[in-house]
Structures are given as structure tokens and as C-alpha cells.
Design a protein around this motif. Structure first.
Motif, short mmCIF file in Angstrom:
data_model
loop_
_atom_site.label_atom_id
_atom_site.label_comp_id
_atom_site.label_asym_id
_atom_site.label_seq_id
_atom_site.Cartn_x
_atom_site.Cartn_y
_atom_site.Cartn_z
N UNK A 247 -4.67 -3.48 18.28
CA UNK A 247 -4.19 -3.65 16.92
C UNK A 247 -5.26 -3.66 15.86
N UNK A 248 -6.55 -3.64 16.25
CA UNK A 248 -7.62 -3.64 15.25
C UNK A 248 -7.75 -2.26 14.60
N UNK A 249 -8.13 -2.31 13.32
CA UNK A 249 -8.39 -1.08 12.57
C UNK A 249 -9.76 -1.20 11.91
N UNK A 250 -10.21 -0.08 11.35
CA UNK A 250 -11.49 -0.13 10.61
C UNK A 250 -11.40 -1.13 9.48
N UNK A 251 -10.24 -1.19 8.84
CA UNK A 251 -10.08 -2.12 7.72
C UNK A 251 -10.18 -3.57 8.18
N UNK A 252 -9.54 -3.91 9.29
CA UNK A 252 -9.56 -5.31 9.74
C UNK A 252 -10.94 -5.70 10.24
N UNK A 253 -11.60 -4.78 10.93
CA UNK A 253 -12.97 -5.08 11.41
C UNK A 253 -13.91 -5.23 10.21
N UNK A 254 -13.75 -4.35 9.23
CA UNK A 254 -14.59 -4.43 8.04
C UNK A 254 -14.39 -5.72 7.29
N UNK A 255 -13.12 -6.15 7.18
CA UNK A 255 -12.84 -7.41 6.50
C UNK A 255 -13.45 -8.58 7.24
N UNK A 256 -13.42 -8.52 8.56
CA UNK A 256 -13.96 -9.62 9.36
C UNK A 256 -15.47 -9.75 9.20
N UNK B 180 -17.42 -8.18 6.76
CA UNK B 180 -17.94 -8.00 5.41
C UNK B 180 -18.38 -6.58 5.10
N UNK B 181 -17.71 -5.59 5.67
CA UNK B 181 -18.04 -4.19 5.41
C UNK B 181 -16.81 -3.45 4.91
N UNK B 182 -17.03 -2.43 4.10
CA UNK B 182 -15.92 -1.61 3.65
C UNK B 182 -15.56 -0.60 4.73
N UNK B 183 -14.35 -0.04 4.61
CA UNK B 183 -13.95 1.02 5.54
C UNK B 183 -14.93 2.18 5.45
N UNK B 184 -15.35 2.52 4.23
CA UNK B 184 -16.29 3.63 4.05
C UNK B 184 -17.61 3.37 4.77
N UNK B 185 -18.11 2.15 4.68
CA UNK B 185 -19.38 1.82 5.35
C UNK B 185 -19.25 1.93 6.87
#
Length: 595
Positions: free
Chosen positions: A522-531, A533-538
Motif C-alpha cells: 500500500x505504500x506509494x512515493x507520496x506516502x514514503x516522501x511524506x514519512x 520529508x521528501x517530495x514525490x519529485x525528489x
């Protein structure tokens, strides 16, 4: 401040040269303008084609292959060649080739040719004593003076589109090989005396090489290498034969030699060609002043009682407002009225400056900082334009004080493609780019193959290098490093691009840690980034993903996270490894993926 008195010694009794082309037009130049010619230079450019037309078909054949008698046997019913009877012959060998005759006809009969020769002869008279003396001292034919006519029209400061300069039209490399100094401060190709001395030396070499003056003249025009190849191709050393053959000689060269020989005939028969009534332009008797290197022109002008503009007109070789840096002396022309045999100029020159030779990779800003002045002040001292680029080896003036030892960054880190690259007979050094260099330029300076530099560094050969890159070089161990700003292996930390140490270092500079996170269900780039402190783009950029990339459980995602956002077990493990005297492990820490 310590000061010293410098003596300027005068040498007088020199040939009377013109102060410059002082705006007074000769009769010949006025006549050329009346015929629609804007200048003698443009007339010279178009003269050959006006006589012979563009090179189409056959080159005119020679009327005879034999040196002429006192009365040349030239019989053409439709042309009046009686003016060729009883000519005084030059000290260059003459064959009455049809091209020479055609030039002579123009100089004798035609308004345009007569006007041009009058203008050229008027200019020649300004320099005649100096040219004659120089050629005589070198044991050369006096009529080589006509080469300066063909090259520049006896103009001392003319610059061609190809970069040839001065009365004898030397390109930079030829001038340098003949000892003519060329730098930011001086170009001795524009000094009529020094250039004439160099021309005499060059002619001596050409004659020794080819053995005939016709070939020596051709070699002066087309280059001795190209002439030698033509001689070998057609298996003949006869200039006139080469000039008739298809592709034997360039059109320009064939007519260049004929033009010089025709000029030589004219100058030996000035009365016949209507030049005997011409008087030399008003000249300014001159003397020489021997001045120390680095002296400012206003100082010399004040001592001589003339303006700086007058001084510059007499010395077209001087490009700046001071003589070149160095420890020697320079010969400067001044009006003879400013001196006599017993005159000496005493000029005080402060010793608050000294000469600094620029090293490859050394910026003016660094030189200024090292000597405690601003960049603007250093540029003013040396008359350096704001965007002007100086080359390695050029000499500039700096304050005469002990240079400061600039503090070097103690943590210079250099990234290299292959950390294991070594050569037993070479040492590795690093050159830091100033900006704008090209890889082939760096290779040329360090005498290395361009392909080798490309193999040692990940660089695009097609574009200039930006500032701040470190170019890896492997130089012979016995090569001096004094001529360039270089860093040795002992002065830098070397990291292999893409290694764990490379990433760990760079992320540590930003207070971050690099680790691998294992994606959970269920993890996405957005959720990992939020966890973390990174943006999806980064995240997408770090992992070379698209922004819409779908993760599957167990996928590895590289994360750069600040220490307070990263899993603490990874932070502790990393800190423990950084303190290990054996260095960091090459294994990338992994996040367990717990939330």
C-alpha cells in the motif's frame, strides 16, 4: 618607499622616418581617389584581377626564358613596349615574363597603375634609408624592398583579415619564430625597424633553402612547405615552369612574384616611370631612447617633451600605456628635436611594483587577493579590460610586497569515475577549471592526448567547461608543476563517483543520511516522501522513477532523509560506522519498513 633613478640613454643619427601617416595625402593617393579607389590598400587588392582577370584558362606564357640583354627583344605589333628599351636592371634576377611586362605597362601607361605606383613610392621614401641599411647589413638584394610594397603598400601598422600584421605581414607564429615579441603590451610586427630585421632573417633562410630568389619570394607568399611539395610533385625547381603548370602555384603567388620584380624594375628607373620629381613626405627626424621594461608612456613622453599620442604614433608596436613587464630594456623612438648627443633623461621610477607571471589555471582574482589589492586595482595597473582573458605565461604587474599565503579549503573533495585508475610511471594531479576552457586546450597545455583526458574524466568534448570542475590528469613524474595551479593527491580527498562513500559524504554535507527503504503493502512515493520529508519529485529523481511509478511490496527505494526523520537504528548504525577507523562500510543501510 625605496626609489631608484633610471637613466634613459639616447641613440641618435637614425634614419628620418615619418611621424606617422599624418593625414597628408600624397599626389598618388589623391589620383587613386579620383579614379574611384577608396585607398591604396583596396587598389592593391583588386589590381591583379584588373590586369589579368579572374584565373580562368591559361596563365600568360613567358615571352622569353632568358635573362634580357640591355635592349629586351620584345616585339608585339599591337603594343608599344619601347619604354622597356635601355632599362637599368635590379639586383634580383629578371625574366621579361608577360606578367612582369603587363605590370610595367600599367605602371608606365595607365592612369590607375601610375597613380598607384606614385602613392607606393611616396610611402616607400619614408622608410627607404632604414630598409636599405637593414638589407645591406644582412647581405641581401636591396630590391627585396618591393616585398613590403606587395605585402602592405609600405604601411607599418596594417592588419590583414588572416591576422598578418605590419609592413612585412607576418602571421603571429612566424613573427614569434623570428624573435618578434607579441603580447598584451607590444606587437613588434608593427615596428617597421624590428619587422624589417626579421624579414631580412627570413629571406636569408628562404634563399638558403631554395637557392633562387624567385622561389624565395614564392615561399614568402605561399609558405615554404607548400612550395616544396609543389616542387617535388612536378619535379622542377624552375619557378617560371611551376607558374605555368596546372595547380603548380596559386594564382596569387604567380602574380605576386611578377609584381615584386616589376616593382624592382620601376625603383631602378624612377625617372623613366615619372617618379623622380616626387619628394618624401614631411618627416620627423628621430632618435632612439632605451627605456626600462614596465616604464609608463606618460613618463617617457614628459621626459621627451612630447605628448603620449605623438609617442604612440612613432611607436605603433606599443599597445598599452606602458612598456611590457620584465627586467630588460626597450628601444623607443622619440623626435630628434627632443634630444641631442649629450642629452640624458633622469626619470624616477618607484620600485613599488614587480612582475608576476601567470600560471595556467590562475585567476586574476586570486592574484589580486594574494597581493592585497582589489581585482579592479590589478586591472587598472595592467590596463586589463573587464572581460579580457589573459593566457598562461603572460606577465603582469603586481604590488611589490610579500604575497599572502591564502588559506586553502582543507576539505577539497574530488570525484573521479574510477578510483582504482593508476599508472606506475605517472602521478595523478587535479586541475580546477576557471570556466570557459575546452578539454583540448587543457590537453594541449599539459601535452597530453585529448582522448586520454576524456578516458580519465567524464566530460563532453564539445562544450566549454564550467568553473569549479576538477580535471584528473596523469603527468610524467619528472614534469614540473610550477607552470600551473594543480592539486596533488595529498591535497584532496578522492571519492569514486557512485560509491557509498561518495553519496555518504555529499548527503552528510546537507545533514542527511542515505539508506534503502523496502516498500510495504500500500505504500506509494507520496506516502514514503511524506514519512521521510521528501517530495514525490525528489524521490522520483533519486531513484530514476517517473512521478507516477507504482511500487510493489519489497521494492527498494533509495531515500535521502534528514537525521531526525530517518529510522534511528540506521542513524545509529551509520554513526557507529563513521567512527570506525577502518572507514565506512560499502553496504547501504536498509530500513525495515516499519511504520
Amino acid at each position: 618607499m625605496c626609489r631608484s633613478v633610471l637613466i634613459f640613454t639616447l641613440l641618435i643619427g637614425l634614419p628620418h622616418l615619418s611621424l606617422a601617416d599624418r593625414g597628408r595625402s600624397s599626389t598618388g593617393e589623391e589620383a587613386l581617389r579620383s579614379l574611384g579607389e577608396p585607398s591604396i590598400e583596396r587598389s592593391l587588392e583588386r589590381f591583379d584581377e584588373s590586369l589579368f582577370g579572374p584565373r580562368r584558362g591559361e596563365i600568360p606564357s613567358a615571352l622569353t626564358n632568358h635573362a634580357p640583354k640591355d635592349t629586351p627583344e620584345l616585339i608585339e605589333a599591337q603594343r608599344d613596349l619601347s619604354f622597356l628599351e635601355g632599362l637599368n636592371l635590379p639586383d634580383l634576377p629578371i625574366r621579361f615574363d608577360s606578367r612582369i611586362v603587363r605590370y610595367l605597362e600599367s605602371y608606365y601607361h595607365e592612369p590607375r597603375g601610375r597613380a598607384m605606383m606614385r602613392a607606393l613610392y611616396t610611402r616607400y621614401l619614408r622608410y627607404a634609408p632604414m630598409i636599405k641599411r637593414t638589407l645591406e647589413e644582412a647581405g641581401l638584394p636591396e630590391d627585396l624592398r618591393c616585398v613590403a610594397m606587395a605585402e602592405s603598400g609600405f604601411q607599418k601598422d596594417v592588419l590583414s583579415r588572416a591576422g598578418a600584421a605590419g609592413m612585412w605581414q607576418f602571421i603571429s607564429s612566424t613573427g614569434a619564430s623570428l624573435g618578434l615579441e607579441q603580447n598584451r603590451f607590444i606587437d613588434e610586427r608593427l615596428d617597421p625597424e624590428r619587422a624589417t630585421e626579421a624579414a631580412a632573417a627570413y629571406f636569408s633562410g628562404l634563399y638558403q633553402r631554395f637557392g633562387s630568389w624567385e622561389l624565395a619570394l614564392a615561399g614568402y607568399n605561399m609558405g615554404h612547405g607548400a612550395l616544396l611539395r609543389s616542387i617535388q610533385k612536378y619535379n622542377t625547381n624552375d619557378f617560371w615552369e611551376l607558374s605555368r603548370l596546372e595547380a603548380g602555384l596559386p594564382f596569387e603567388t604567380s602574380h605576386y612574384v611578377a609584381k615584386i620584380l616589376a616593382c624592382a624594375i620601376v625603383l631602378r628607373n624612377v625617372e623613366r616611370f615619372g617618379l623622380d620629381e616626387i619628394e618624401v613626405d614631411e618627416t620627423l627626424p628621430q632618435a632612439h631612447l632605451i627605456a626600462p621594461a614596465g616604464t609608463r608612456l606618460p613618463q617617457i613622453a614628459r621626459a621627451a617633451g612630447i605628448t603620449v599620442d605623438e609617442l604612440k604614433k612613432l611607436n605603433p608596436q606599443l599597445k598599452r600605456d606602458r612598456l611590457p613587464p620584465g627586467s630588460g630594456h626597450y628601444r623607443v623612438r622619440i623626435p630628434e628635436r627632443a634630444a641631442n648627443a649629450r642629452t640624458r633623461f633622469k626619470i624616477e621610477r618607484s620600485d613599488d611594483e614587480r612582475v608576476h607571471e601567470l600560471r595556467y589555471g590562475e585567476s586574476l582574482a586570486a592574484v589580486a587577493a594574494k597581493h592585497g589589492v582589489s581585482l579592479a586595482e590589478l586591472q587598472r595597473m595592467n590596463d586589463i579590460a573587464r572581460r579580457e582573458t589573459l593566457l598562461a605565461g603572460e606577465r603582469i604587474f603586481v604590488p611589490n610586497r610579500e604575497p599572502a599565503r591564502l588559506k586553502r579549503d582543507e576539505s577539497i573533495v574530488v570525484a573521479v569515475p574510477d578510483g582504482t585508475l593508476r599508472f606506475a610511471d605517472k602521478r595523478r594531479v587535479f586541475y580546477r577549471t576557471l570556466g570557459g576552457e575546452r578539454i583540448e586546450e587543457i590537453a594541449r597545455f599539459f601535452e597530453l592526448p585529448t582522448d586520454a583526458l576524456l578516458a580519465w574524466n567524464r566530460l563532453d568534448p564539445g562544450v566549454p567547461l564550467p568553473s569549479g570542475l576538477y580535471v584528473q590528469l596523469f603527468l610524467p613524474r619528472d614534469r614540473t608543476l610550477d607552470d600551473a595551479i594543480l592539486l596533488t593527491e595529498d591535497e584532496v580527498t578522492i571519492l569514486e563517483i557512485g560509491s557509498e562513500e561518495f553519496f555518504a559524504y555529499h548527503e552528510a554535507q546537507r545533514g542527511r543520511i542515505r539508506f534503502v527503504h523496502k516498500a510495504q503493502e500500500g505504500e506509494t512515493l507520496a506516502s514514503i516522501g511524506e514519512r521521510f520529508g521528501l517530495s514525490v519529485g525528489s524521490l522520483a529523481r533519486i531513484n530514476q522513477f517517473s512521478r507516477n511509478h507504482r511500487l510493489r511490496p519489497g521494492d527498494s527505494v533509495i531515500v535521502y532523509a534528514e537525521l531526525d526523520r530517518a529510522p534511528q537504528e540506521i542513524v545509529q548504525a551509520s554513526l557507529g560506522k563513521s567512527g570506525d577507523e577502518n572507514g565506512a562500510s560499502s553496504a547501504l543501510p536498509e530500513s525495515a519498513g516499519s511504520r
